[in-house]
Design an enzyme around this catalytic site. Sequence first.
Site, PDB file in Angstrom:
ATOM      1  CB  CYS A 183       3.883   5.342  -5.134  1.00 43.98           C
ATOM      2  SG  CYS A 183       2.855   3.900  -4.776  1.00 43.98           S
ATOM      3  CG  ASP A 224      -3.242   8.155  -1.946  1.00 44.66           C
ATOM      4  OD1 ASP A 224      -3.665   7.054  -2.345  1.00 44.66           O
ATOM      5  OD2 ASP A 224      -2.046   8.503  -2.018  1.00 44.66           O
ATOM      6  CG  HIS A 226      -1.675   6.908  -5.153  1.00 40.86           C
ATOM      7  ND1 HIS A 226      -0.926   7.003  -4.007  1.00 40.86           N
ATOM      8  CD2 HIS A 226      -0.917   6.185  -6.038  1.00 40.86           C
ATOM      9  CE1 HIS A 226       0.232   6.373  -4.183  1.00 40.86           C
ATOM     10  NE2 HIS A 226       0.259   5.873  -5.402  1.00 40.86           N
TER      11      HIS A 226
END
Length: 357
Positions: free
Chosen positions: A144, A300, A329
């Site tokens: 991320c 995502d 995600h």
Amino acid sequence: MSDQRSAIPSSPQEFLRKYGEGASIALEGARADTGRTPKETIWTKNKAKLYHYQTGADNKYRTPVMIVYALINRPYVLDLIPGNSLVEYLSNEGFDVYMIDWGTPGDEDAEMTFEDYVLDYIPRAARKVMRNAGTEDFTLFGYCMGGTMSAMYAALFPETLKNLLLLTAPIDFSKENLGLYALFTDERYLDADLLADAFGNIPGEMIDTGNRMMKPITNYVGTYVNMWQRIFEDKSMETWLAMNKWVNDGPPFPGEAFRQWIHEFYQQNRLVKGEISLRGRRVDLSRIDVPLLSIAGKKDHICTVPQAEAIMDLVSSRDKEFYVLDAGHVGLLTGRNAKKTLWPKVRGWLADHSDPA
């Protein structure tokens, strides 16, 4: 029909017991024992800690792997519970695994910036990893926002980097790639300066609410529908409780870093333009020439596929691969299919790009 009947409590007392269990979770929050893979803290700086994982498995690979997580949420999503932990899996597969835990910023940390994290914290942690492992290089694994920071580090400090692995790492913040985030982060509606001035550190609950509003029905209704189904069908609650605890356990986001994240990345898209400078050092992603694996999820909504794929055209690496999973995600990391898809993919790529012990 048999499944429906099995979900119906056999007695009023059983119904009340299960209802009480669910109500307690809804009112008091999920409780779970997370982050249980054996580890030791081998370095600290301010609130940050560097963990070295030790499952007892023999090291098959000499090249250490250092994981960098985002400044929002907690890194134990990578070490959720035994059997659903990527760091446990990689350690058991013979990799020497390390991870940075950024900790909980206090009011005194509101001035922390990406300069501090990318120029000071990550390099020092990397040096500690290499000293501890007895190597001259290492693999950097960013998840991320931690992937965005890892890409910046890789561009600025390529000398001791052997491999770069990015998981759902946003690189291109062009409006057309952001989905609803293009609206949420638009300068007409989000004044990062106002929030940072008002709060200092941005509360974790505020960040979490913004992320949940991307899919409000799923996140606010579907989560608890799933909880009740699991309770009344007598299914294991361990993973659900751990994930729910993690979702609601977000630390504050240092105010100055938040300003940068919104202004320079979301609103100005300066990273792909080569306009990010940290203490006068320009972040040029074309300086990255090490083997690269970038992974994204089709579902995502936090880091879309185009956001992650952009790095493939920006780096100089000849050995590079972009891999897309049919997941979201977090689901690609901890979902029921993660053990069959993401985990073996990461293991196989690392095995092919690591020195044997």
